[in-house]
Scaffold this active site. Structure first.
Site, short mmCIF file in Angstrom:
data_model
loop_
_atom_site.label_atom_id
_atom_site.label_comp_id
_atom_site.label_asym_id
_atom_site.label_seq_id
_atom_site.Cartn_x
_atom_site.Cartn_y
_atom_site.Cartn_z
N GLY A 206 7.25 0.78 -3.88
CA GLY A 206 6.23 -0.47 -4.28
C GLY A 206 6.65 -1.71 -3.41
N ILE A 207 5.89 -2.88 -3.78
CA ILE A 207 5.94 -4.06 -2.94
C ILE A 207 7.45 -4.75 -3.53
CG2 ILE A 207 4.44 -5.05 -4.99
CD1 ILE A 207 3.50 -6.83 -2.57
N ARG B 124 8.73 8.66 -6.98
CA ARG B 124 8.18 10.18 -7.07
C ARG B 124 8.29 10.73 -5.50
NH1 ARG B 124 4.48 8.23 -10.84
NH2 ARG B 124 3.04 7.75 -9.36
N ASP C 69 10.60 11.83 -11.05
CA ASP C 69 9.49 11.20 -11.92
C ASP C 69 10.07 10.77 -13.16
OD1 ASP C 69 7.24 10.98 -13.46
OD2 ASP C 69 6.19 12.75 -12.66
N LYS D 177 2.04 -12.07 -16.84
CA LYS D 177 1.44 -11.57 -17.81
C LYS D 177 2.38 -11.91 -19.17
CE LYS D 177 0.59 -7.29 -18.34
NZ LYS D 177 0.90 -6.60 -19.71
N TYR E 72 5.86 -5.47 -21.26
CA TYR E 72 6.63 -6.44 -20.60
C TYR E 72 7.60 -6.85 -21.83
CZ TYR E 72 4.09 -7.53 -16.36
OH TYR E 72 3.60 -7.82 -15.17
N MET F 157 -0.39 -4.11 -7.50
CA MET F 157 -0.44 -5.52 -7.78
C MET F 157 -0.38 -6.22 -6.01
SD MET F 157 2.37 -6.15 -10.66
CE MET F 157 2.01 -5.95 -12.16
#
Length: 354
Positions: free
Chosen positions: A13-14, A35, A49, A112, A143, A179
């Site tokens: 991911g980023i 994964r 996973d 958030k 969160y 995101m």
């Protein structure tokens, strides 16, 4: 300072991808879990996973992990489901690391924290600029669940922790990421140019006119690496933003200019991307990808209309105070205009956009 053995959870991911680049450059031993972790220079892939506890235990067995960086999440339709699913992922991870010599766990969350769940987004009483001392907002928020699991495990296993509350993240990622607003806007601008559509800001008037900030993913990686080793950062939560501020009505013109577009004036009404593009974009993007021989013809693997709509559609001003980080020794800064333009240039070089 002595480096450790890192496990980046969500390395594709980023936030995970950019953190890995930072840690590898600084001399850490880096394992990357996902994964499909793929291949990243200097990263030892770990395929697992997090929903399958037996697979996680087997994948992590015997790894001498000292520092965990939790950079992933899974979206469900309700916040109740988000709490259950993401909490289970974190619990499965700690079960899999039962024998590891953990020293520190870093958790990536976001703004958030101050805005509440997607179901009640912006309904809380937190006032911008957001500070880490702000109490939790009413209602469920995954969160908060992740924080509580980390806090409880830290107390039981005697490791330190840090929480990193990023704003809208911009940067390169090796996999699909919900995101990644920068990629979504690049795809949107490309569609506008190819289809001769007006480049209309999709968000609220408040966001168009008000001040805001964003988070460069590499800056987040630098902050996490710092907090993992700095004594002053132990057991602290930190906002993570570039350090500058801007108005979208200005940034929209800068983005438009990069794509040789004219920024449209603010529309008479809110114009979300999801409603406008979810049915049109798949076929049109496939045509654009074929025309320019792009690397990805499936627009759903690049753009996340709903998440960009959520960020740009807020009806309240969102700024994140960075005083705490600076006081404790992290002085990282990034030019937000450069965050966008550097990413767009990279996407062209990778043939993600024409």
């Amino acid at each position: 300072m002595q480096k450790g053995t890192a496990l980046i959870v969500g390395v594709s991911g980023i936030s995970g991808h950019n953190l890995a680049r930072v840690l590898v450059a600084e001399g850490w031993t880096v394992y990357g879990l996902a994964r499909n972790p793929g291949k990243q220079e200097g990263v030892i892939p770990v395929a697992a996973d997090l929903f399958d506890p037996a697979v996680v235990r087997q994948a992590l067995q015997g790894l001498p992990v000292t520092h965990v960086f939790f950079c992933t999440w899974s979206r469900r339709d309700t916040e109740k489901e988000n709490v259950e699913v993401n909490g289970a992922m974190m619990n499965n991870l700690f079960d899999g690391l039962a024998g590891a010599p953990l020293q520190h766990v870093a958790l990536v969350t976001g703004t958030k924290q101050y805005l509440g769940s997607f179901e009640n987004y912006g309904s809380g009483k937190a006032e911008s600029p957001f500070r880490e001392s702000e109490p939790r907002q009413p209602g469920a928020n995954f969160y908060y669940t992740l924080e509580d699991i980390v806090f409880d495990a830290a107390a039981k296993r005697n490791f330190t922790w840090s929480v990193h509350r990023s704003h809208t993240m911009i940067g390169q990622a090796s996999g699909t990421n919900a995101m990644n607003m920068g990629v979504t806007l690049a795809v949107y601008a490309t569609l506008c140019k190819e289809l001769s559509l007006p480049f209309v800001f999709p968000g609220s008037r408040v966001q168009w006119d008000g001040l805001t900030d964003i988070t460069e993913a590499s800056l987040l990686g630098r902050q996490m690496a710092w907090a993992a080793l700095a004594p002053a950062a132990r057991n602290q939560a930190f906002n993570t933003a570039n350090g500058d501020v801007f108005r979208w009505r200005w940034m929209w013109r800068e983005i438009a200019a990069f794509f040789d577009l004219e920024a449209a004036p603010y529309p008479e009404q809110h114009s979300p991307l999801d409603a406008r593009l979810k049915d049109v974009a798949p076929a049109q993007w496939a045509k654009i990808a074929a025309k320019y021989d792009l690397a990805e013809a499936d627009v759903s693997k690049l753009a996340s209309w709903w998440h960009t709509d959520a960020d740009l559609g807020r009806e309240i001003e969102c700024l994140n105070d960075m005083t705490k980080s600076r006081d404790l020794g992290f002085a990282g800064y990034y030019d937000s205009r450069a965050s966008f333009l550097e990413l767009f240039t990279l996407l062209r070089a990778q043939r993600i956009i024409p």
